[in-house]
Design an enzyme around this catalytic site. Structure first.
Site, PDB file in Angstrom:
ATOM      1  N   GLN A  98       0.845  -1.205   0.000  1.00  0.00           N
ATOM      2  CA  GLN A  98       0.000   0.000   0.000  1.00  0.00           C
ATOM      3  C   GLN A  98       0.877   1.250   0.000  1.00  0.00           C
ATOM      4  OE1 GLN A  98      -2.499   1.509   3.265  1.00  0.00           O
ATOM      5  NE2 GLN A  98      -4.253   1.348   1.876  1.00  0.00           N
ATOM      6  N   TYR A 184      -6.100  11.073   3.639  1.00  0.00           N
ATOM      7  CA  TYR A 184      -4.711  11.332   3.244  1.00  0.00           C
ATOM      8  C   TYR A 184      -4.633  12.133   1.934  1.00  0.00           C
ATOM      9  CZ  TYR A 184      -4.127   8.398   7.244  1.00  0.00           C
ATOM     10  OH  TYR A 184      -4.211   7.910   8.518  1.00  0.00           O
ATOM     11  N   ARG A 232      -7.457   2.375  -3.258  1.00  0.00           N
ATOM     12  CA  ARG A 232      -8.362   2.338  -2.093  1.00  0.00           C
ATOM     13  C   ARG A 232      -9.071   3.679  -1.947  1.00  0.00           C
ATOM     14  NH1 ARG A 232      -8.309   0.577   4.270  1.00  0.00           N
ATOM     15  NH2 ARG A 232      -9.577  -1.217   3.757  1.00  0.00           N
ATOM     16  N   GLY A 326      -9.858  -6.362   8.516  1.00  0.00           N
ATOM     17  CA  GLY A 326      -8.758  -5.716   9.205  1.00  0.00           C
ATOM     18  C   GLY A 326      -8.559  -6.330  10.579  1.00  0.00           C
ATOM     19  N   ARG A 327      -9.277  -5.791  11.553  1.00  0.00           N
ATOM     20  CA  ARG A 327      -9.062  -6.230  12.939  1.00  0.00           C
ATOM     21  C   ARG A 327      -9.120  -7.743  13.136  1.00  0.00           C
ATOM     22  NH1 ARG A 327     -13.264  -1.927  14.870  1.00  0.00           N
ATOM     23  NH2 ARG A 327     -13.967  -2.577  12.793  1.00  0.00           N
TER      24      ARG A 327
HETATM   25  C1  LIG Z   1      -4.623  -1.051  13.553  1.00  0.00           C
HETATM   26  C2  LIG Z   1      -5.208  -0.563  12.249  1.00  0.00           C
HETATM   27  C3  LIG Z   1      -4.389   0.051  11.322  1.00  0.00           C
HETATM   28  C4  LIG Z   1      -4.908   0.454  10.079  1.00  0.00           C
HETATM   29  N1  LIG Z   1      -4.050   0.977   9.144  1.00  0.00           N
HETATM   30  C5  LIG Z   1      -4.499   1.211   7.882  1.00  0.00           C
HETATM   31  C6  LIG Z   1      -3.591   1.562   6.846  1.00  0.00           C
HETATM   32  O1  LIG Z   1      -2.356   1.653   7.021  1.00  0.00           O
HETATM   33  N2  LIG Z   1      -4.108   1.799   5.618  1.00  0.00           N
HETATM   34  C7  LIG Z   1      -5.465   1.709   5.352  1.00  0.00           C
HETATM   35  O2  LIG Z   1      -5.891   1.945   4.225  1.00  0.00           O
HETATM   36  N3  LIG Z   1      -6.341   1.345   6.318  1.00  0.00           N
HETATM   37  C8  LIG Z   1      -5.893   1.071   7.557  1.00  0.00           C
HETATM   38  N4  LIG Z   1      -6.767   0.625   8.522  1.00  0.00           N
HETATM   39  C9  LIG Z   1      -8.182   0.357   8.152  1.00  0.00           C
HETATM   40  C10 LIG Z   1      -8.361  -1.134   7.794  1.00  0.00           C
HETATM   41  O3  LIG Z   1      -7.724  -1.448   6.577  1.00  0.00           O
HETATM   42  C11 LIG Z   1      -9.857  -1.539   7.656  1.00  0.00           C
HETATM   43  O4  LIG Z   1     -10.404  -0.884   6.543  1.00  0.00           O
HETATM   44  C12 LIG Z   1     -10.666  -1.197   8.891  1.00  0.00           C
HETATM   45  O5  LIG Z   1     -10.044  -1.706  10.056  1.00  0.00           O
HETATM   46  C13 LIG Z   1     -12.087  -1.757   8.799  1.00  0.00           C
HETATM   47  O6  LIG Z   1     -12.049  -3.158   8.680  1.00  0.00           O
HETATM   48  P1  LIG Z   1     -12.344  -4.115   9.950  1.00  0.00           P
HETATM   49  O7  LIG Z   1     -13.701  -3.685  10.484  1.00  0.00           O
HETATM   50  O8  LIG Z   1     -12.374  -5.496   9.349  1.00  0.00           O
HETATM   51  O9  LIG Z   1     -11.268  -3.918  10.945  1.00  0.00           O
HETATM   52  C14 LIG Z   1      -6.278   0.267   9.788  1.00  0.00           C
HETATM   53  C15 LIG Z   1      -7.106  -0.335  10.753  1.00  0.00           C
HETATM   54  C16 LIG Z   1      -6.589  -0.762  11.953  1.00  0.00           C
HETATM   55  C17 LIG Z   1      -7.492  -1.441  12.953  1.00  0.00           C
END
Ligand SMILES: Cc1cc2nc3c(=O)[nH]c(=O)nc-3n(C[C@H](O)[C@H](O)[C@H](O)COP(=O)(O)O)c2cc1C
Length: 372
Positions: A98, A184, A232, A326-327
């Site tokens: 990314q 961003y 994205r 993500g999480r």
């Molecule tokens: C710890 C953490 C770090 C994240 N860092 C990024 C990132 O670097 N780039 C990005 O596009 N999204 C980032 N996100 C968003 C995740 O990619 C994802 O879209 C978001 O957590 C929702 O998905 P989930 O409900 O399955 O966690 C981050 C989320 C978390 C929890």
């Protein structure tokens, strides 16, 4: 048990064995801003994902907005990422880097010579950054007031993205994802309420608002090929102090048309509207926009509060092709196997999301090892 999450998918020639994507997640553990053995182990453990998208990787010092984020602009960083891609490929995985420029979501302590961060605008976000406190220790600070990029500087930023894409290619990535979501730099151009420029990148017309993103897409596609580029997006997101924008549909419909014409591999939508557990939790306006983002054959990935059930329903309905998590991936390195075998998910501890060491990072066991 048959379930569409486990159908394979042809991502413009890259064969994904399932529809489960590991969403990009910053973990802020790269003390020297270089991926290390721990980083490699973390991604290797998650290699059964149909596709991994790495944490945001800054394309330049200027593009950095958080401490300890591994970049893609020095030789050491490329070598570090090579270890990651070797580890993932060694387990038959697929991984996109990314590419990240935070724009105004930064702080002078992270910038060369304490310069202000750059943006489309000179207005501060009002949000915070994770940078260095006056005593030199890492901590939360107010994002600094940015400097608006001059028109003749924009090509330099575009070229930084192109170089980072080549670096990603050299580091062995299968492709790159542009981080054009959640506040961003790209969003700072796309949002008509933030982008107060009057030049050819200015916020008044949709063609101008999307121009910076398309310039970068074109430059990166030239380096690695459209089949290996994803973008994205997070339409309607107000994360990071982004104001609601009544021109969102207009902007993203035009952008989607252009991305489709360029044959990028996928559009990855981050739904920030809620973290509910069912498919109906997608914001109504985003749900209406989603089919249009697909354009002419662009794959759609969706992330944001998905579960095995909601992801399956969304794929079955044809609204999305791939589901990103993500999480759940933080504490379940074997998420695909857990979904497949209906094994309960392990909860993640948010205290270990950002920063720290191996704890809460590479020490989550796979379910099959639990009884071992
Ligand atoms: C710890 C953490 C770090 C994240 N860092 C990024 C990132 O670097 N780039 C990005 O596009 N999204 C980032 N996100 C968003 C995740 O990619 C994802 O879209 C978001 O957590 C929702 O998905 P989930 O409900 O399955 O966690 C981050 C989320 C978390 C929890």
């Amino acid at each position: 048990m048959t379930n569409s999450l486990f159908d394979d998918f042809d991502l413009r020639g890259l064969k994904l064995p399932n529809r489960v994507v590991m969403a990009p997640m910053t973990r802020a553990r790269a003390l020297a801003e270089v991926p290390d053995d721990l980083t490699a182990r973390y991604y290797e453990q998650r290699a059964s994902a149909g596709l991994i998208v790495t944490e945001g990787s800054p394309i330049s010092r200027e593009g950095t907005g958080y401490v300890f984020t591994p970049g893609l602009y020095t030789e050491d960083q490329v070598a570090g990422w090579q270890r990651v891609t070797d580890a993932v490929r060694g387990r038959d995985g697929r991984v996109f880097a990314q590419l990240w420029h935070v724009g105004r979501a930064s702080h002078v302590s992270l910038q060369a010579d304490g310069q202000p961060p750059v943006s489309s605008t000179s207005k501060a976000s009002g949000d915070s950054a994770f940078a260095y406190l006056p005593d030199g220790t890492p901590g939360r600070v107010d994002a600094s007031t940015p400097r608006a990029l001059r028109t003749d500087e924009v090509p330099r930023v575009v070229s930084d993205f192109a170089t980072a894409a080549t670096n990603a290619d050299n580091a062995g990535f299968h492709g790159v994802e542009l981080h054009a979501a959640t506040q961003y730099l790209f969003e700072q151009f796309l949002n008509s309420q933030v982008n107060d420029r009057t030049d050819r990148y200015g916020g008044h017309t949709v063609a101008n608002r999307i121009r910076f993103t398309l310039d970068v897409v074109d430059a990166v596609v030239e380096r690695v090929g459209a089949d290996r580029v994803g973008v994205r997006l997070s339409p309607f997101s107000t994360v990071g102090g982004m104001p609601a924008d009544d021109r969102t549909e207009e902007t993203y419909l035009a952008l989607a048309d252009e991305l489709s014409a360029r044959r990028v591999a996928y559009v990855h939508v981050h739904d920030t509207s809620g973290f509910g557990a069912d498919a109906n939790s997608i914001g109504a306006r985003l749900r209406a926009l989603l089919p249009h983002l697909r354009g002419d054959g662009t794959a759609i990935i969706l992330a944001g509060g998905l579960t095995r059930r909601s992801a399956t329903d969304l794929i079955d309905s044809g609204l999305i092709d791939l589901a990103a998590f993500g999480r759940p991936y933080i504490s379940n390195p074997d998420l695909v196997e857990r979904f497949r075998d209906d094994i309960p998910l392990a909860p993640a501890n948010p205290a270990h999301f950002f920063g720290g060491d191996a704890v809460g990072y590479v020490d989550h066991p796979a379910a099959t090892n639990l009884s071992a």
